[in-house]
Design a protein around this motif. Structure first.
Motif, PDB file in Angstrom:
ATOM      1  N   ASN A 429      -2.107  32.418  33.206  1.00  0.00           N
ATOM      2  CA  ASN A 429      -3.239  33.071  33.870  1.00  0.00           C
ATOM      3  C   ASN A 429      -4.597  32.599  33.351  1.00  0.00           C
ATOM      4  N   SER A 430      -4.566  31.637  32.419  1.00  0.00           N
ATOM      5  CA  SER A 430      -5.838  31.046  31.983  1.00  0.00           C
ATOM      6  C   SER A 430      -5.993  29.631  32.545  1.00  0.00           C
ATOM      7  N   VAL A 431      -5.142  29.292  33.495  1.00  0.00           N
ATOM      8  CA  VAL A 431      -5.185  27.948  34.087  1.00  0.00           C
ATOM      9  C   VAL A 431      -5.588  28.082  35.556  1.00  0.00           C
ATOM     10  N   ASP A 432      -6.678  27.434  35.923  1.00  0.00           N
ATOM     11  CA  ASP A 432      -7.219  27.619  37.284  1.00  0.00           C
ATOM     12  C   ASP A 432      -6.169  27.384  38.374  1.00  0.00           C
ATOM     13  N   ARG A 433      -5.413  26.291  38.267  1.00  0.00           N
ATOM     14  CA  ARG A 433      -4.490  25.959  39.351  1.00  0.00           C
ATOM     15  C   ARG A 433      -3.388  27.023  39.521  1.00  0.00           C
ATOM     16  N   ALA A 434      -2.984  27.611  38.409  1.00  0.00           N
ATOM     17  CA  ALA A 434      -1.968  28.667  38.493  1.00  0.00           C
ATOM     18  C   ALA A 434      -2.550  29.888  39.197  1.00  0.00           C
ATOM     19  N   ILE A 435      -3.836  30.160  38.928  1.00  0.00           N
ATOM     20  CA  ILE A 435      -4.501  31.291  39.596  1.00  0.00           C
ATOM     21  C   ILE A 435      -4.621  30.981  41.091  1.00  0.00           C
ATOM     22  N   ILE A 436      -5.040  29.758  41.395  1.00  0.00           N
ATOM     23  CA  ILE A 436      -5.184  29.336  42.795  1.00  0.00           C
ATOM     24  C   ILE A 436      -3.844  29.469  43.526  1.00  0.00           C
ATOM     25  N   ASP A 437      -2.772  29.026  42.863  1.00  0.00           N
ATOM     26  CA  ASP A 437      -1.436  29.050  43.481  1.00  0.00           C
ATOM     27  C   ASP A 437      -0.811  30.448  43.512  1.00  0.00           C
ATOM     28  N   GLY A 438      -1.445  31.387  42.834  1.00  0.00           N
ATOM     29  CA  GLY A 438      -0.832  32.720  42.729  1.00  0.00           C
ATOM     30  C   GLY A 438       0.455  32.667  41.919  1.00  0.00           C
ATOM     31  N   GLU A 439       0.466  31.798  40.911  1.00  0.00           N
ATOM     32  CA  GLU A 439       1.689  31.612  40.103  1.00  0.00           C
ATOM     33  C   GLU A 439       1.345  31.747  38.622  1.00  0.00           C
ATOM     34  N   THR A 440       0.856  32.909  38.261  1.00  0.00           N
ATOM     35  CA  THR A 440       0.323  33.072  36.900  1.00  0.00           C
ATOM     36  C   THR A 440       1.348  33.625  35.904  1.00  0.00           C
ATOM     37  N   GLU A 441       2.554  33.897  36.372  1.00  0.00           N
ATOM     38  CA  GLU A 441       3.544  34.413  35.419  1.00  0.00           C
ATOM     39  C   GLU A 441       4.140  33.236  34.663  1.00  0.00           C
ATOM     40  N   GLY A 442       3.787  33.109  33.408  1.00  0.00           N
ATOM     41  CA  GLY A 442       4.348  32.006  32.640  1.00  0.00           C
ATOM     42  C   GLY A 442       3.434  31.579  31.524  1.00  0.00           C
ATOM     43  N   PHE A 443       3.856  30.554  30.810  1.00  0.00           N
ATOM     44  CA  PHE A 443       3.078  30.063  29.661  1.00  0.00           C
ATOM     45  C   PHE A 443       3.609  28.703  29.229  1.00  0.00           C
ATOM     46  N   ALA A 444       2.827  28.064  28.377  1.00  0.00           N
ATOM     47  CA  ALA A 444       3.327  26.894  27.638  1.00  0.00           C
ATOM     48  C   ALA A 444       3.216  27.239  26.165  1.00  0.00           C
ATOM     49  N   LYS A 445       4.315  27.067  25.478  1.00  0.00           N
ATOM     50  CA  LYS A 445       4.348  27.391  24.055  1.00  0.00           C
ATOM     51  C   LYS A 445       4.811  26.137  23.331  1.00  0.00           C
ATOM     52  N   ILE A 446       4.000  25.648  22.435  1.00  0.00           N
ATOM     53  CA  ILE A 446       4.361  24.397  21.749  1.00  0.00           C
ATOM     54  C   ILE A 446       4.427  24.640  20.246  1.00  0.00           C
ATOM     55  N   HIS A 447       5.518  24.205  19.646  1.00  0.00           N
ATOM     56  CA  HIS A 447       5.695  24.387  18.202  1.00  0.00           C
ATOM     57  C   HIS A 447       5.497  23.046  17.495  1.00  0.00           C
ATOM     58  N   VAL A 448       4.659  23.057  16.472  1.00  0.00           N
ATOM     59  CA  VAL A 448       4.473  21.835  15.689  1.00  0.00           C
ATOM     60  C   VAL A 448       4.841  22.101  14.232  1.00  0.00           C
ATOM     61  N   LYS A 449       5.118  21.031  13.521  1.00  0.00           N
ATOM     62  CA  LYS A 449       5.396  21.165  12.082  1.00  0.00           C
ATOM     63  C   LYS A 449       4.113  21.686  11.423  1.00  0.00           C
ATOM     64  N   LYS A 450       4.253  22.702  10.607  1.00  0.00           N
ATOM     65  CA  LYS A 450       3.080  23.389  10.046  1.00  0.00           C
ATOM     66  C   LYS A 450       2.073  22.395   9.437  1.00  0.00           C
ATOM     67  N   GLY A 451       0.837  22.568   9.828  1.00  0.00           N
ATOM     68  CA  GLY A 451      -0.229  21.752   9.253  1.00  0.00           C
ATOM     69  C   GLY A 451      -0.319  20.350   9.832  1.00  0.00           C
ATOM     70  N   THR A 452       0.540  20.027  10.805  1.00  0.00           N
ATOM     71  CA  THR A 452       0.502  18.687  11.414  1.00  0.00           C
ATOM     72  C   THR A 452       0.469  18.846  12.937  1.00  0.00           C
ATOM     73  N   ASP A 453       0.407  17.703  13.650  1.00  0.00           N
ATOM     74  CA  ASP A 453       0.477  17.803  15.116  1.00  0.00           C
ATOM     75  C   ASP A 453       1.843  17.343  15.626  1.00  0.00           C
ATOM     76  N   LYS A 454       2.814  17.206  14.739  1.00  0.00           N
ATOM     77  CA  LYS A 454       4.148  16.726  15.136  1.00  0.00           C
ATOM     78  C   LYS A 454       4.878  17.803  15.952  1.00  0.00           C
ATOM     79  N   ILE A 455       5.170  17.459  17.211  1.00  0.00           N
ATOM     80  CA  ILE A 455       5.787  18.458  18.097  1.00  0.00           C
ATOM     81  C   ILE A 455       7.272  18.586  17.768  1.00  0.00           C
ATOM     82  N   LEU A 456       7.694  19.826  17.526  1.00  0.00           N
ATOM     83  CA  LEU A 456       9.108  20.067  17.211  1.00  0.00           C
ATOM     84  C   LEU A 456       9.847  20.713  18.376  1.00  0.00           C
TER      85      LEU A 456
END
Ligand SMILES: Cc1cc2nc3c(=O)[nH]c(=O)nc-3n(C[C@H](O)[C@H](O)[C@H](O)COP(=O)(O)OP(=O)(O)OC[C@H]3O[C@@H](n4cnc5c(N)ncnc54)[C@H](O)[C@@H]3O)c2cc1C
Length: 528
Positions: A429-456
């Motif tokens: 619901n903080s993404v314009d296109r999702a609001i435009i599409d009426g599809e705001t139920e959802g999220f992106a959740k990304i986990h990284v190794k603590k203190g780094t940008d390495k995606i786990l």
């Protein structure tokens, strides 16, 4: 002429004619399907003196193994007892996603008013036509997996019949003996049976039979809230059935991120699916024209009356009847064929691949693993150049609406492995296109190794999360961190911006430390 007669004679003497199969309802689409995937007039070829590779099972795992090996010049035999294409083409991905597409159309029409589009008449869901479209699409896709294609394009000897090992280097099928240097077991899984009193007598459907339905079950009980149960629950409810989803645990999709499951539960309840969580089924019986399910919640017995039961409580590996003991291949009913990281079984000449041996039971996983088997079985000498299953980064997706897609680790898994993580979560619901599409139920959740940008790991819940997760899979596979995603320009407005926003959140967390902030404000003060 004499030669021809002699050859013909040999053909009659040594070649075998497999049993014909049928797929109900036998309309022109299913006939076309069978013509491709188990041709009625098929004659098993005369076996070669010895095969580089004998592959048992022609689902995704077997097909990709056989095709790749054949293309690389190996002499390959592929054995299938039913339909080439296996579960994915016939009773899995393809038919389920085809039904899901029809169900999405219903949902779009139902919610059209939200977009200012009035629908003057009631929606007419023609269930038999939905299922006919399914059969049509499936038959249109089936030439890809056809026996003829594998024979002609990949040079593979295709045998129909049930295969079993007969000695350490032979497989028997339809009265023929296939000698091999290496073999691959790719026999997949079957729907798991559940010991519920009365269930076998009353009868039920599974993924093997549900796509053959031609009439909509009015009241449908689905047992099992995993991804198959959830996809089909939403689909049948949208297509007009009254769906009851019975799940033993306290939530559906219980392997997924709890927040994702929570969203899906909310959506299911809103769409009218009756979620019967923490329910234990005691027995089932037939009473005249209906099936009665006696189940228990918090010690209280409840009664549910339905027209049909669909069982989706997991998968059992197809290991029976293969004679694995004869060749020293270890297996058990839970894990299936036991393999090491190289997909080698306890017999070093025999590999296994796909659902029969893997935790990741997906078509793309079977495909990726098949490539490992080709390399390891045919091109590695003294163990050199072998590929590992554990080197793969595996995404997956549950095709509910919204979809739930995941790659890599969950926080729970990270905790169990003692890996510390930072998590960046951005709601749709903080993404314009999702609001435009009426599809705001959802999220992106990304986990990284603590203190780094390495995606786990990452979970995305969005209407097209299955398409979106590939960006993160690409990053993980190629060791690109969240910083790289933050630097990548995403077109506006797209729902995929949710991923960049999560990456921005990471960048902010690095930039907005007190030290950096102080340094920046000193610099800017000096510049004024
Ligand atoms: C309803 C449903 C929906 C699904 N949706 C998706 C999805 O959207 N995306 C996704 O990635 N995955 C999905 N899957 C999972 C996917 O279908 C499987 O992961 C994939 O089919 C596994 O391929 P496989 O080759 O290992 O096994 P299978 O496809 O099961 O193939 C095994 C083959 O071996 C044959 N066989 C078995 N024993 C013998 C024998 N003794 N001799 C000869 N042949 C034998 C069988 O007849 C079968 O054809 C879904 C599954 C189901 C049930």
């Amino acid at each position: 002429m004499i030669l021809v007669v002699a050859r013909k004679k040999r053909i009659v003497m040594s070649q075998t004619f497999p049993e014909p199969v049928s797929v109900p309802p036998m309309d022109r689409y299913n006939q076309a399907l069978i013509n491709n995937l188990h041709p009625p007039n098929w004659v098993n070829p005369e076996p070669a003196p010895c095969y580089n590779l004998v592959v048992i099972g022609a689902g995704t795992a077997g097909l990709v193994t056989a095709a790749g090996a054949g293309l690389l010049g190996a002499k390959v035999a592929l054995v299938e007892k039913f339909l080439m294409g296996g579960d994915c083409t016939n009773v899995g991905c393809v038919p389920s996603k085809t039904m899901i597409r029809s169900a999405r159309v219903v949902a779009d029409i139902k919610y059209a008013e939200k977009f200012g589009i009035g629908t003057s008449r009631e929606i007419n869901i023609d269930f038999p036509s939905v299922m006919e479209r399914l059969r049509q699409i499936r038959s249109e896709i089936s030439p890809n997996d056809s026996a003829k294609r594998f024979q002609q394009e990949f040079g593979v000897d295709v045998f129909f019949g049930e295969a079993r090992f007969s000695s350490s280097d032979t497989v028997e099928v339809a009265g023929e003996t296939l000698r091999f240097k290496k073999a691959a077991i790719a026999t997949g899984t079957s729907p798991a049976k559940i010991p519920i009193e009365g269930l076998e007598e009353v009868g039920y459907i599974t993924n093997k039979t549900v796509f053959s339905l031609t009439q909509r079950p009015q009241r449908l009980a689905i047992i099992g809230g995993g991804y198959i149960g959830c996809e089909l629950a939403q689909t049948f409810q949208r297509l007009g059935s009254e769906v009851f989803l019975l799940q033993r645990s306290s939530r559906i999709l219980n392997r997924e991120d709890p927040a994702a499951a929570e969203i899906m539960q909310k959506v299911f309840v809103r769409e009218g699916i009756q979620l019967l969580l923490e329910s234990k089924i005691n027995r089932v019986e037939r009473q005249e024209v209906e099936t009665v399910i006696y189940y228990e919640v918090n010690g209280q017995e409840q009664v549910l009356r339905v027209d049909e039961i669909l069982v989706a409580t997991g998968r059992t590996p197809n290991v029976e009847g293969l004679n694995l003991e004869v060749v020293g291949v270890k297996y058990n009913q839970k894990q299936g064929v036991i393999v090491d990281d190289y997909l080698q079984t306890t017999n070093h000449r025999i590999y296994a691949v796909g659902d029969v041996c893997m935790q990741w039971q997906f078509t793309h996983a079977a495909d990726a693993a098949a490539r490992i088997v080709i390399q390891n079985a045919l091109f590695s000498i003294f163990g050199l150049g072998r590929k590992k299953l554990s080197s793969l980064t595996m995404p997956w997706c549950t095709y509910t609406d919204p979809e739930v897609a995941h790659v890599g680790m969950y926080p729970k898994e990270a905790r169990e492995k003692g890996v510390e993580i930072d998590t960046f979560c951005v709601p749709l619901n903080s993404v314009d296109r999702a609001i435009i599409d009426g599809e705001t139920e959802g999220f992106a959740k990304i986990h990284v190794k603590k203190g780094t940008d390495k995606i786990l790991g990452a979970t995305i819940v969005a209407r097209h999360a299955g398409e979106m997760i590939s960006e993160l899979t690409l990053a993980m596979t190629n060791n690109l961190g969240l910083k790289a995603i933050a630097k990548t320009i995403h077109p506006y407005p797209t729902q995929a911006e949710v991923i960049r926003k999560a990456a921005d959140a990471y960048s902010r967390s690095r930039l907005m430390t007190p030290g950096v902030k102080k340094l920046a404000s000193t610099w800017l003060a000096w510049r004024r």
